[in-house]
Design a protein around this motif. Structure first.
Motif, PDB file in Angstrom:
ATOM      1  N   GLU A   1       0.798   3.139 -15.086  1.00 21.06           N
ATOM      2  CA  GLU A   1      -0.621   3.482 -15.121  1.00 21.06           C
ATOM      3  C   GLU A   1      -1.232   3.141 -13.772  1.00 21.06           C
ATOM      4  OE1 GLU A   1      -2.978   2.780 -18.733  1.00 21.06           O
ATOM      5  OE2 GLU A   1      -1.266   1.573 -19.383  1.00 21.06           O
ATOM      6  N   PHE A   2      -2.228   3.913 -13.388  1.00 23.47           N
ATOM      7  CA  PHE A   2      -2.875   3.661 -12.111  1.00 23.47           C
ATOM      8  C   PHE A   2      -4.283   4.230 -12.144  1.00 23.47           C
ATOM      9  CE2 PHE A   2      -0.441   7.545 -11.898  1.00 23.47           C
ATOM     10  CZ  PHE A   2      -1.346   8.460 -11.410  1.00 23.47           C
ATOM     11  N   GLY A   3      -5.125   3.717 -11.252  1.00 15.77           N
ATOM     12  CA  GLY A   3      -6.471   4.243 -11.171  1.00 15.77           C
ATOM     13  C   GLY A   3      -7.296   3.560 -10.110  1.00 15.77           C
ATOM     14  N   ALA A   4      -8.372   4.228  -9.742  1.00 16.99           N
ATOM     15  CA  ALA A   4      -9.314   3.697  -8.756  1.00 16.99           C
ATOM     16  C   ALA A   4     -10.261   2.712  -9.426  1.00 16.99           C
ATOM     17  CB  ALA A   4     -10.114   4.842  -8.140  1.00 16.99           C
ATOM     18  N   ASP A   5     -10.690   1.726  -8.670  1.00 19.06           N
ATOM     19  CA  ASP A   5     -11.676   0.768  -9.154  1.00 19.06           C
ATOM     20  C   ASP A   5     -12.960   1.509  -9.521  1.00 19.06           C
ATOM     21  OD1 ASP A   5     -12.725  -1.976  -9.507  1.00 19.06           O
ATOM     22  OD2 ASP A   5     -14.026  -1.393  -7.835  1.00 19.06           O
ATOM     23  N   ILE A   6     -13.589   1.122 -10.618  1.00 19.89           N
ATOM     24  CA  ILE A   6     -14.808   1.820 -11.058  1.00 19.89           C
ATOM     25  C   ILE A   6     -16.085   1.218 -10.474  1.00 19.89           C
ATOM     26  CG2 ILE A   6     -13.744   2.714 -13.154  1.00 19.89           C
ATOM     27  CD1 ILE A   6     -15.248   0.514 -14.714  1.00 19.89           C
ATOM     28  N   GLY A   7     -15.944   0.197  -9.629  1.00 18.16           N
ATOM     29  CA  GLY A   7     -17.078  -0.315  -8.880  1.00 18.16           C
ATOM     30  C   GLY A   7     -18.012  -1.241  -9.638  1.00 18.16           C
TER      31      GLY A   7
ATOM     32  N   VAL B   1       4.660   7.173   1.664  1.00 13.23           N
ATOM     33  CA  VAL B   1       3.414   7.543   0.980  1.00 13.23           C
ATOM     34  C   VAL B   1       2.421   6.385   0.876  1.00 13.23           C
ATOM     35  CG1 VAL B   1       2.444   8.452  -1.176  1.00 13.23           C
ATOM     36  CG2 VAL B   1       4.632   9.317  -0.341  1.00 13.23           C
ATOM     37  N   ILE B   2       2.886   5.235   0.470  1.00 12.98           N
ATOM     38  CA  ILE B   2       1.981   4.121   0.177  1.00 12.98           C
ATOM     39  C   ILE B   2       1.543   3.371   1.438  1.00 12.98           C
ATOM     40  CG2 ILE B   2       1.690   1.971  -1.124  1.00 12.98           C
ATOM     41  CD1 ILE B   2       1.947   4.535  -2.854  1.00 12.98           C
TER      42      ILE B   2
ATOM     43  N   ILE C   1      -4.447  -3.300   2.735  1.00 12.64           N
ATOM     44  CA  ILE C   1      -4.133  -4.592   2.131  1.00 12.64           C
ATOM     45  C   ILE C   1      -3.443  -4.331   0.800  1.00 12.64           C
ATOM     46  CG2 ILE C   1      -5.081  -6.725   1.165  1.00 12.64           C
ATOM     47  CD1 ILE C   1      -7.501  -6.336   2.988  1.00 12.64           C
ATOM     48  N   ARG C   2      -2.421  -5.112   0.505  1.00 11.19           N
ATOM     49  CA  ARG C   2      -1.710  -4.963  -0.754  1.00 11.19           C
ATOM     50  C   ARG C   2      -1.609  -6.326  -1.419  1.00 11.19           C
ATOM     51  NH1 ARG C   2       3.743  -5.692  -2.276  1.00 11.19           N
ATOM     52  NH2 ARG C   2       4.322  -4.446  -4.093  1.00 11.19           N
ATOM     53  N   ALA C   3      -1.857  -6.361  -2.710  1.00  9.44           N
ATOM     54  CA  ALA C   3      -1.636  -7.571  -3.517  1.00  9.44           C
ATOM     55  C   ALA C   3      -0.712  -7.187  -4.658  1.00  9.44           C
ATOM     56  CB  ALA C   3      -2.964  -8.075  -4.068  1.00  9.44           C
TER      57      ALA C   3
ATOM     58  N   ASP D   1      -9.580  -1.465  -4.236  1.00  7.45           N
ATOM     59  CA  ASP D   1      -9.948  -0.069  -4.460  1.00  7.45           C
ATOM     60  C   ASP D   1      -9.117   0.624  -5.530  1.00  7.45           C
ATOM     61  OD1 ASP D   1     -11.860  -0.167  -2.404  1.00  7.45           O
ATOM     62  OD2 ASP D   1     -10.353   0.324  -0.903  1.00  7.45           O
ATOM     63  N   PHE D   2      -7.887   0.170  -5.721  1.00  5.23           N
ATOM     64  CA  PHE D   2      -6.952   0.912  -6.555  1.00  5.23           C
ATOM     65  C   PHE D   2      -5.948  -0.064  -7.159  1.00  5.23           C
ATOM     66  CE2 PHE D   2      -3.271   3.662  -7.310  1.00  5.23           C
ATOM     67  CZ  PHE D   2      -3.879   4.814  -7.795  1.00  5.23           C
TER      68      PHE D   2
END
Length: 66
Positions: free
Chosen positions: A8-14, A50-51, A57-59, A21-22
């Motif tokens: 599952e993946f998605g953008a932050d809804i703010g 791609v990534i 920044i990656r966590a 962000d994602f």
């Protein structure tokens, strides 16, 4: 990949400031399945091509669900 059970993946809804962000989550049957996915040459190449070019920044975290 046969060891990957779900993704599952998605953008932050703010809702909260300071969030990333994602996000993406992947589900595996066990640690060995995750390690096979992590070390798969095709997966490593996708990360490189791609990534990484679009990631400042990656966590990461690995956890066992109950």
């Amino acid at each position: 990949m046969p060891t990957l059970r779900g993704f599952e993946f998605g953008a932050d809804i703010g809702v909260n400031e300071g969030s990333y962000d994602f996000a993406a989550t992947a589900t595996f049957d066990d640690l060995d399945g995750y390690l096979a996915y992590r070390d798969n040459p095709a997966h490593r190449q996708m990360i490189k091509d791609v990534i990484l070019p679009i990631t400042a920044i990656r966590a990461a975290v690995q956890f066992e669900s109950s």
